[in-house]
Every structure is written in C-alpha cells, then in structure tokens.
Design a protein around this motif. Structure first.
Motif, PDB file in Angstrom:
ATOM      1  N   UNK A  30       0.837  -1.208   0.000  1.00 28.73           N
ATOM      2  CA  UNK A  30       0.000   0.000   0.000  1.00 28.73           C
ATOM      3  C   UNK A  30       0.870   1.256   0.000  1.00 28.73           C
ATOM      4  N   UNK A  31       1.939   1.240   0.795  1.00 25.84           N
ATOM      5  CA  UNK A  31       2.841   2.394   0.839  1.00 25.84           C
ATOM      6  C   UNK A  31       3.522   2.600  -0.512  1.00 25.84           C
ATOM      7  N   UNK A  32       3.953   1.498  -1.136  1.00 25.22           N
ATOM      8  CA  UNK A  32       4.582   1.614  -2.461  1.00 25.22           C
ATOM      9  C   UNK A  32       3.593   2.120  -3.507  1.00 25.22           C
ATOM     10  N   UNK A  33       2.308   1.759  -3.360  1.00 19.12           N
ATOM     11  CA  UNK A  33       1.289   2.222  -4.299  1.00 19.12           C
ATOM     12  C   UNK A  33       1.050   3.721  -4.174  1.00 19.12           C
ATOM     13  N   UNK A  34       1.142   4.251  -2.948  1.00 13.69           N
ATOM     14  CA  UNK A  34       0.911   5.680  -2.728  1.00 13.69           C
ATOM     15  C   UNK A  34       2.163   6.521  -2.954  1.00 13.69           C
ATOM     16  N   UNK A  35       3.339   5.902  -3.010  1.00 17.07           N
ATOM     17  CA  UNK A  35       4.587   6.654  -3.111  1.00 17.07           C
ATOM     18  C   UNK A  35       4.672   7.528  -4.352  1.00 17.07           C
ATOM     19  N   UNK A  36       4.292   7.068  -5.571  1.00 16.88           N
ATOM     20  CA  UNK A  36       4.386   7.954  -6.747  1.00 16.88           C
ATOM     21  C   UNK A  36       3.539   9.215  -6.613  1.00 16.88           C
ATOM     22  N   UNK A  37       2.355   9.108  -6.003  1.00 14.22           N
ATOM     23  CA  UNK A  37       1.503  10.287  -5.844  1.00 14.22           C
ATOM     24  C   UNK A  37       2.183  11.338  -4.968  1.00 14.22           C
ATOM     25  N   UNK A  38       2.790  10.893  -3.852  1.00 15.13           N
ATOM     26  CA  UNK A  38       3.468  11.849  -2.969  1.00 15.13           C
ATOM     27  C   UNK A  38       4.715  12.424  -3.630  1.00 15.13           C
ATOM     28  N   UNK A  39       5.436  11.613  -4.410  1.00 14.71           N
ATOM     29  CA  UNK A  39       6.626  12.119  -5.082  1.00 14.71           C
ATOM     30  C   UNK A  39       6.267  13.180  -6.118  1.00 14.71           C
ATOM     31  N   UNK A  40       5.174  12.976  -6.868  1.00 11.62           N
ATOM     32  CA  UNK A  40       4.759  13.992  -7.844  1.00 11.62           C
ATOM     33  C   UNK A  40       4.382  15.297  -7.145  1.00 11.62           C
ATOM     34  N   UNK A  41       3.664  15.168  -6.021  1.00 12.73           N
ATOM     35  CA  UNK A  41       3.299  16.385  -5.293  1.00 12.73           C
ATOM     36  C   UNK A  41       4.523  17.055  -4.683  1.00 12.73           C
ATOM     37  N   UNK A  42       5.492  16.272  -4.218  1.00 12.96           N
ATOM     38  CA  UNK A  42       6.682  16.830  -3.592  1.00 12.96           C
ATOM     39  C   UNK A  42       7.538  17.604  -4.583  1.00 12.96           C
ATOM     40  N   UNK A  43       7.573  17.131  -5.830  1.00 21.12           N
ATOM     41  CA  UNK A  43       8.376  17.808  -6.846  1.00 21.12           C
ATOM     42  C   UNK A  43       7.557  18.812  -7.651  1.00 21.12           C
ATOM     43  N   UNK A  44       6.293  19.015  -7.245  1.00 21.74           N
ATOM     44  CA  UNK A  44       5.472  20.032  -7.891  1.00 21.74           C
ATOM     45  C   UNK A  44       4.978  19.651  -9.259  1.00 21.74           C
ATOM     46  N   UNK A  45       4.847  18.350  -9.539  1.00 18.26           N
ATOM     47  CA  UNK A  45       4.394  17.919 -10.859  1.00 18.26           C
ATOM     48  C   UNK A  45       2.890  17.681 -10.912  1.00 18.26           C
TER      49      UNK A  45
END
Length: 568
Positions: free
Chosen positions: A297-312
């Motif tokens: 579940x954490x790995x599934x949510x990781x791309x969403x947080x990374x996109x938000x963290x880098x402002x994408x």
C-alpha cells in the motif's frame, strides 16, 4: 483353587526372602484378602489404616546401577515406599551377586505382581503404585518395570565384563582425541576468519565516508568482528564438549543413564524449539502477509506523494508541495501502525502474560515520558499544515532571524547567515510571534527593511531619493518591485524613515550579507550629500556636521576595494 497358587507363591517368596520374619509377613500378605488387611493391618485397626491411607506417602524409585527400574507410590504391609525401594534394591543386588542368566519374569499374586529374577522373588508391585494422574494401568506399569529391570541386569553384567570395559575406555580415548582436534580446529578457524573478515570489512567500509570522515572506525570494527567470531567459536566448542560428554558417558554401563539423560535433554529442548517454530509458522506467515500488504500500500501511494513533492501535480487538490512530505510520513506511520495492530495476535508469544506485561510497561513509559514529545510533534504538524513558515523563507522568531532550512516534526532549523544554525522547538514557534520576510513577495527571495531617523531640516524628498539610491547600488536588490521608503513616524526631533525592498541574488547569499552591503551604501550615499544621520535620537544640531568627507572614506587601515561604488 487358591491353595496351589498360594503354595507356589509361598515357595517363590521363601526363595527370595532373607529372614523368617519377612517370610511370615509375605505369607500373611498372600493368604489374607485385602479387606482383612484393611481392618487388621495396623495396631489401631480401621482408624490407623484410614489415617495411613489419607497420608499420601512420598514416592520412591528403585534404582539399579543408576537405572530407574520402578516407582513405588503406596504402602505395602505397612512398609512405606522408600523402605520398600531400599529392600528391593538390596534383594536385586543379592540375586545378581549369585550369578545366573538373569532372566526376568512376572508372577501374578492376589496382592499384585511379583518380579522374579531367575525364578527368585525380587520386587512386588501393588495396584496402588500405578500413576492415577496420568491414567497408567497397572499392567503397563508391570510391563515397563520388567523391561527396565532386564535392561539394568544387562548393564550390570556389562559393567562386570573387563573386555567391554576396556573397549569403552578405548572408545572414550579416541573420542577425547577427536574432541581435542575439533576444538583446536575451531579455534584456528576463528583466528583465520577473524583476520580475513577484518580486512574485508575494512576494505568495504573505507568508502563509507561523510565529510571526509569514516563512518565506521577500524578499531571498533575489528572489536565487533572479534566479539562475534569469538562468540560463534565458543558456541561451537560448547556443542562439541556436550556431545563428547554424552558419548563418553554412554560408553560405560554405570554412567549410561546419565548420558542418556543429557542426550534426551538436548533432544527435548531442540524438539520443543522446533515444535514451537513449526506451530508458530502459520501465524508468522499471516503476520508476514499483513506486513507485505502494508508495504504494498505504501509503495502504491509513493508515486503520488513524489509527484506532489516535486510540484508535478497528479495528487489531491489539497496536497501541495509543502504538505507532501509530512502527509507521506503520517500516512506511512498510520499504515504501519494499523498493520502492527492487525498482526499483533499472530506474533509468537503475543498471548503470554509476559508479553502483555511488557506491552503495558512500554505503554506506561510512553504515556509518562512522552507527553513533551507528543506536544512537539503536534506543534510540528500544525506548523506544516497551517503553512505558517516554509523551507527557504526568511523569518524572525523572537530574537532569532534567518532562513528556514528544515521544518521537522519536533524542531525547526534556521540559518542566520552569520555562521550559525539554530534549532528551535516547534512548541516555542507556535507560542511566539513570527515575522515572515518572504511570504508577501512573488517567487523566491525575501524582504529587506531598515529604519533611519533624520532631522526635520533635511527635505524628506531628498532622504527618500538617497535611500532609494543606496538600495539600487546594493547587489541583489531587485528593481522590480522598486524599493520604497515609508515615513513611519514624526517624532519630536526627527522623522523616522523605513526602507523596504525585495532581494534575491543571482547567486543566493544570506540576508545578513545583503543587509550589510545595504547599510554600507546608505552610509556612503548620505555622506556624499552631506546629510547627518541623527539616529537613534535627534536632540539638537552639533557645532559641525557629522559627516565623513570622501577623502577620509578609506583612512588607514582601510583599503579601497576594486568594486567600490563610484562617486556621483
């Protein structure tokens, strides 16, 4: 029908008895029924018998050559189990001393079972000797005791055989030699592995450096390797010593029972451990599946947080770049806490009282000692989600002023630009007034402001022009938006002017450095135009103007720099 049986029993008892009194007592025990002995087996009649039955006697083992033959639990003819065991051991030793094939047989009598050696009486077992707790039958007790007695007789013959004793000594000597060689080899292998492992780890960890400093000290690394290999070597040698002792003890008849007990103990321990592991394996698989699901579940949510963290973009509307990191941490902690709560019942020992006690103790310690920690964490979350300050902004908190470099859960770090990095508790920031110099500007950068007090005899338009000129000379101050001068107060003897401008150097520099250049330019511009800076208080005109002529700007030991501002 009972007469032949009684006569035959009497003959057997007479053959194994040692005294006329014992013969008489045994004959009476066979002739009289059990009910008669219940009424007349003691001097006080039925009352004494009842008292004897109520007082549970201590059981006693019949031991022959360290081998337990039988366990006696009941009185017989008023004789307690301990005395019965002593008499039986003496009778068996006497019968074995006479020689003979040592054949064990069982004869049934009205009072119990008679164990015979070569047709002579050796031991009597009564039904009360059976273990009622485990549900063992009297027949099973008789058969097991007969087999144990046969085994003890065989070992007694072996102990008296000199040839077999010499072979046991030879085997023991060979086992001792093999044991000594194995111990020497284990110790030598430890030394070789220690040297090679230390060299290999030093070579591998030499690349692990931070700020040109090794993360792992070589001496500490060697100590850790030496301790681990030493522990493993001593464990191996202890196992070898245990097996050597078991082997040597089982070579001799007299000590074979001890060796078997040692071997059975180790086997039982390994069996319990292995059985416990096998029984816990299904629950461990379930717990592992829960943890793997949480990780997925954490790995599934990781791309969403990374996109938000880098402002994408690509995440929820409320999740921006500032909230991506704390939200990811909160979600990760919540998922793992939920997984631990779900997997807790499946962990080995989770239902034991010791595990529950430790859980209560840990919870109590966290409750009593973690109140301040929880408060700091809550303050950190409020700072993050309220967006009071952000990383990269220039702020002033109490007497501390600097750029925010890290906004953590418990502390916030700011860099002053004067070679200092200050860590402020989040609870202190929440309870203090915070001045943010970066929030009102567009894009990156910060606000510069400074206050000067000038007398009323200087035109305010000239003062504004000079302060604006000093701001334009300062490297890093932006032309857009243009610097502005505000008259913030009209005091009794002077006017208070505040210069406000925006700065963002092409090569980022600390705010303190830019402020230093701005103040230098203000002094230069006011001196160039012969205007006194009467700060902080204007009380009256001095005899001579307090200005520095340009000819004295670089008086010794000052030296003129190449990038000095040109005169206007």
């Amino acid at each position: 029908m009972r007469v032949p049986v009684l006569l035959r029993s009497w003959a057997l008892l007479m053959h194994g008895a040692r005294s006329p009194v014992a013969c008489l007592l045994l004959m009476l025990g066979l002739l009289l029924p059990a009910s008669a002995w219940a009424q007349a087996g003691a001097p006080e009649g039925a009352a004494a018998t009842t008292t004897m039955q109520q007082a549970a006697p201590a059981p006693a083992h019949v031991v022959v050559l360290n081998r337990k033959v039988a366990l006696l639990r009941a009185y017989f003819l008023g004789v307690p189990p301990a005395e019965r065991a002593q008499r039986a051991e003496q009778t068996i030793r006497d019968l074995l001393d006479k020689g003979g094939p040592g054949t064990v047989s069982v004869q049934q009598a009205p009072q119990g079972s008679l164990l015979m050696i070569d047709g002579a009486f050796a031991l009597i077992l009564v039904p009360e000797d059976a273990d009622k707790v485990s549900g063992e039958s009297f027949e099973a007790l008789t058969q097991r005791s007969a087999q144990a007695l046969s085994h003890a007789i065989a070992e007694t013959r072996e102990a008296r055989d000199k040839g077999r004793l010499m072979r046991a000594l030879l085997y023991s000597a060979l086992a001792t030699l093999v044991f000594a060689i194995a111990v020497w080899g284990a110790w030598r292998l430890r030394q070789l592995l220690m040297a090679r492992a230390a060299r290999m780890l030093e070579k591998r960890t030499a690349k692990l450096q931070a700020d040109e400093a090794s993360l792992l000290h070589p001496s500490r690394l060697r100590t850790a390797v030496r301790w681990l290999l030493g522990f493993a070597a001593w464990l191996v040698m202890a196992a070898l010593a245990y097996e050597w002792l078991v082997f040597v003890l089982t070579r001799f008849a007299y000590t074979r029972a001890w060796g078997e007990q040692l071997g059975d103990f180790l086997f039982s321990v390994l069996q319990r451990i292995g059985g416990g592991v096998l029984r816990a394996l299904p629950d461990l698989i379930i717990a592992l599946a829960i943890f793997l699901l949480a990780r997925g579940v954490i790995a599934l949510l990781k791309p969403m947080f990374e996109r938000a963290e880098h402002g994408r973009g690509g995440g929820p509307g409320w999740l921006d770049q500032d909230l991506a990191v704390p939200t990811r941490r909160i979600v990760t902690a919540a998922v793992w806490l939920f997984a631990i709560a779900m997997a807790y019942p499946y962990l080995p020992g989770a239902q034991s009282e010791a595990f529950k006690g430790i859980s209560v103790l840990v919870g109590l310690m966290l409750t009593l000692g973690g109140s301040g920690l929880v408060g700091q964490g809550a303050s950190g979350l409020l700072l993050m989600y309220s967006r009071t300050i952000r990383v990269g902004e220039y702020v002033r908190i109490n007497d501390q002023e600097g750029t925010v470099t890290e906004l953590g859960t418990f502390t916030t770090k700011i860099r002053t630009g004067l070679g200092e990095e200050i860590s402020l508790p989040n609870s202190l920031i929440m309870s203090s007034v915070t001045k943010n110099y970066s929030r009102t500007i567009r894009g990156k950068g910060y606000i510069l402001d400074t206050v000067m007090t000038i007398g009323y005899d200087t035109p305010w338009r000239q003062v504004e022009a000079m302060m604006t000129e000093a701001a334009r000379r300062t490297e890093g101050v932006l032309d857009t938006p243009p610097p502005r001068v505000f008259k913030t107060a009209l005091q009794d003897f002077y006017v208070e002017y505040r210069l406000v401008c925006q700065a963002i150097p092409a090569q980022p520099r600390p705010r303190a450095e830019v402020m230093q250049v701005l103040h230098s330019n203000l002094l230069d511009v006011f001196n160039e135009h012969g205007v006194q800076i009467m700060s902080p208080h204007y009380l009256g005109d001095p005899p001579a103007d307090k200005v520095v002529p340009r000819s004295n700007w670089y008086a010794a030991p000052a030296k003129k720099s190449e990038d000095a501002a040109p005169a206007t």
